[in-house]
Structure formats: C-alpha cells, structure tokens
Design an enzyme around this catalytic site. Sequence first.
Site, PDB file in Angstrom:
ATOM      1  N   ASP A 138     -10.463  -7.971  -4.952  1.00 59.66           N
ATOM      2  CA  ASP A 138     -10.590  -7.953  -3.496  1.00 59.66           C
ATOM      3  C   ASP A 138     -11.820  -8.776  -3.121  1.00 59.66           C
ATOM      4  O   ASP A 138     -12.950  -8.407  -3.446  1.00 59.66           O
ATOM      5  CB  ASP A 138     -10.745  -6.513  -3.011  1.00 59.66           C
ATOM      6  CG  ASP A 138     -10.760  -6.400  -1.497  1.00 59.66           C
ATOM      7  OD1 ASP A 138     -10.876  -7.438  -0.817  1.00 59.66           O
ATOM      8  OD2 ASP A 138     -10.673  -5.264  -0.995  1.00 59.66           O
ATOM      9  N   HIS A 156      -3.175  -1.886   3.749  1.00 64.64           N
ATOM     10  CA  HIS A 156      -4.540  -1.514   3.392  1.00 64.64           C
ATOM     11  C   HIS A 156      -4.643   0.006   3.479  1.00 64.64           C
ATOM     12  O   HIS A 156      -4.180   0.619   4.426  1.00 64.64           O
ATOM     13  CB  HIS A 156      -5.510  -2.183   4.370  1.00 64.64           C
ATOM     14  CG  HIS A 156      -6.943  -1.898   4.111  1.00 64.64           C
ATOM     15  ND1 HIS A 156      -7.761  -1.309   5.047  1.00 64.64           N
ATOM     16  CD2 HIS A 156      -7.722  -2.127   3.026  1.00 64.64           C
ATOM     17  CE1 HIS A 156      -8.985  -1.189   4.565  1.00 64.64           C
ATOM     18  NE2 HIS A 156      -8.985  -1.673   3.335  1.00 64.64           N
TER      19      HIS A 156
END
Length: 405
Positions: free
Chosen positions: A226, A329
């Site tokens: 990420d 998410h």
Amino acid sequence: MENIMTLPKIKQVRAWFTGGATAEKGAGGGDYHDQGANHWIDDHIATPMSKYRDYEQSRQSFGINVLGTLVVEVEAENGQTGFAVSTAGEMGCFIVEKHLNRFIEGKCVSDIKLIHDQMLSATLYYSGSGGLVMNTISCVDLALWDLFGKVVGLPVYKLLGGAVRDEIQFYATGARPDLAKEMGFIGGKMPTHWGPHDGDAGIRKDAAMVADMREKCGEDFWLMLDCWMSQDVNYATKLAHACAPYNLKWIEECLPPQQYEGYRELKRNAPVGMMVTSGEHHGTLQSFRTLSETGIDIMQPDVGWCGGLTTLVEIAAIAKSRGQLVVPHGSSVYSHHAVITFTNTPFSEFLMTSPDCSTMRPQFDPILLNEPVPVNGRIHKSVLDKPGFGVELNRDCNLKRPYSH
C-alpha cells in the site's frame, strides 16, 4: 389485495463527533487513524508529505487525525433509529445539522436514493471531487440503510438482493503479514516506508521488506504493498519490478487520485501478472468511471467516503461491466453487507487496528458495539443476520453534538 407494510417517515437526523483536533486524541472509532502512541499505522509510513522531513516520521504530524469520528443518527416517527460512523468530525456535524437535514426529515425511511441524489446535487457547489463533504454524505447514506433494515427487520445485505456466497474471506492490512497468516488470513498488505525523495535506496529498502516477509510467509501467501499516494510513475514502476521476484500480488494507490494517465501508464508497464489497484481516496461515481477506464485491476472505494452504500453499488456495477474486481477499502460491517452481494468481490480487506497487529481488534473500536471480526480469516453470512448493519452505537464514547436545528 394483500396488505402492504406501511413504512414510517423520518422524524429527525442528529450528528455527533468524537476525537479529532477539537476533542480528545487517540479516540479511534470512525477515524481509525486517530490512535495512541506506538501504533503501526503512524510509524514512518510513506505519504505525499514524506518529502518534507519535518513530517516524515509520523502521519499524525501533518494532521491525518484532525477530523475525528462523525456519528449520524436518523430517527423514524415510530421511535426506531439507525446510525453510522465515518471520518468527518465536527465539520461533518455542521453539514448534517445545517444543510443536509432538510433533505432527510419528513421523507419515508425507504426514500434512500431520493435523499442521496438531493444531497449530492445540493452540495455540488462546495463538494468538489469528494473529501469531507462526501464523507458526511456517505455517513448519512449508511445511517439511512441501517434504519431501513431495522424498520423492516432485515439485514442490509438482504435489502441489496442477498448473499452470493456463504462467507467473506479476508486479507489483512498491517505491518505484520506473518502474523496475519497465523490468524488465517489469505494475504497481508504492508505500507511502504520510502518514496521518490529517497531514490533507489528507498526502493531497495521496501523491496527488502517484501523479500523478508516472503521468506517468513512462504510461497503462496499473498503479499501486497500500500503506497498511499506517495509515489510517481517512474518510482512506482521500478518498485513493482524490484518486488516481482517475491511474487507481489498487487501494488496499491501509488499515485494521487486524479493522476489517471499515470495509472494507465503504470498498469501498462507493471510486471506481467502483478495487479495495479487504487480508489480509496476517490470520492465520486464519475471519478471511479474514469479510474476504471485506466485498466487497473481492482477498484477500492471506501464506502464511508465515496458516497455511501448507494454509490458503492453503482461503482461495483461499473467494475463488473469491465471485468474488474471491486474490493472496498476496509470499512467493517458497512463493507461486509455490500461485498457479500457482489459477484466481483471474491475477497475483502480487514484493517488491523491493534497497535502491533498481534490481536484481532474491531476496526471501528470503540465506537461500535457487537462489531464482528474475522475468525480464521473469514466471516460467515449468518454473522450478518441482524437488522440493519447489526451493530449498536457505544454512547459511552464522549459524543458531542455541537449543532442542532
């Protein structure tokens, strides 16, 4: 003729906040970045601010936790209530109580799409492409779905058409994929710690981290990175190729949200078989359509930031039409009830909010009561079989209601 259930109207909407810059720090909850000291989520993670040395070590140093948690509660005429949480804090309270309330109160509890469109249309002149305003609208939308489910006595996922699988399997986001593997997750996603301002040395350090975790986790466990909008195309491309020998499954959100041409180029030049993903900081349906057109593999909207469940369903349809996955998410129950109905969401994200990733802490702890966590990396659909989103509001969290109407 059979009797049709008479649905109540919405009597009132109320907004509270906790945490953030104008309340107690480290409150957690809907603003999961608002954690205490010595937490992995605030430990030298690469960000767009990392190029400024004063703000490199800690994300809280540049204010990632200033907003705090927004809680929106809607009450029907029959006394039933629905609620939701997101990241918008005290400013979100103002938007709800002083602007959005007029589109909510007096409507039927089932008028979710009408309210949603009116909120979006009425805020166009100051909402831009998302951000705080869209977080607030998302929170209202989720609260409305929660109320509707409670009024009719059904879990939200059944209101959306029902489950397409028996359980949700998860990967874990955190600093310790090796611990995630022991807990039964299918993969682990790590934050990057270096960026373009660190040059090739930064690439070597993050690639070494991936190599170390590959050795600890074995060949088949998923590993992902990420990058939190912290890179440029050249750096991201070099990092992707540096990690390819360690079977990196995907590289996530390398670029700022609106750099669509950059995402197209990154996907074109990424190693064969490595996926490119993004989306958590995109805040409108239109931006997801454009993002989809770049050809990335997975879109990752946050249901608490993108426009709520109503918009998330539309985003999933865009992705499905192009053969793309939509993997939101991490948003706990607000995602769970959606993704179990999506045919193009074969797995989902669980965000580790325990400081060292060694225990299973609910993502929005302590603001939600009865918030489920994965067991052996999975949540069965039966866990979701409660009216609405199936959680309750913890009113012991020092909630403040700064505005009324």
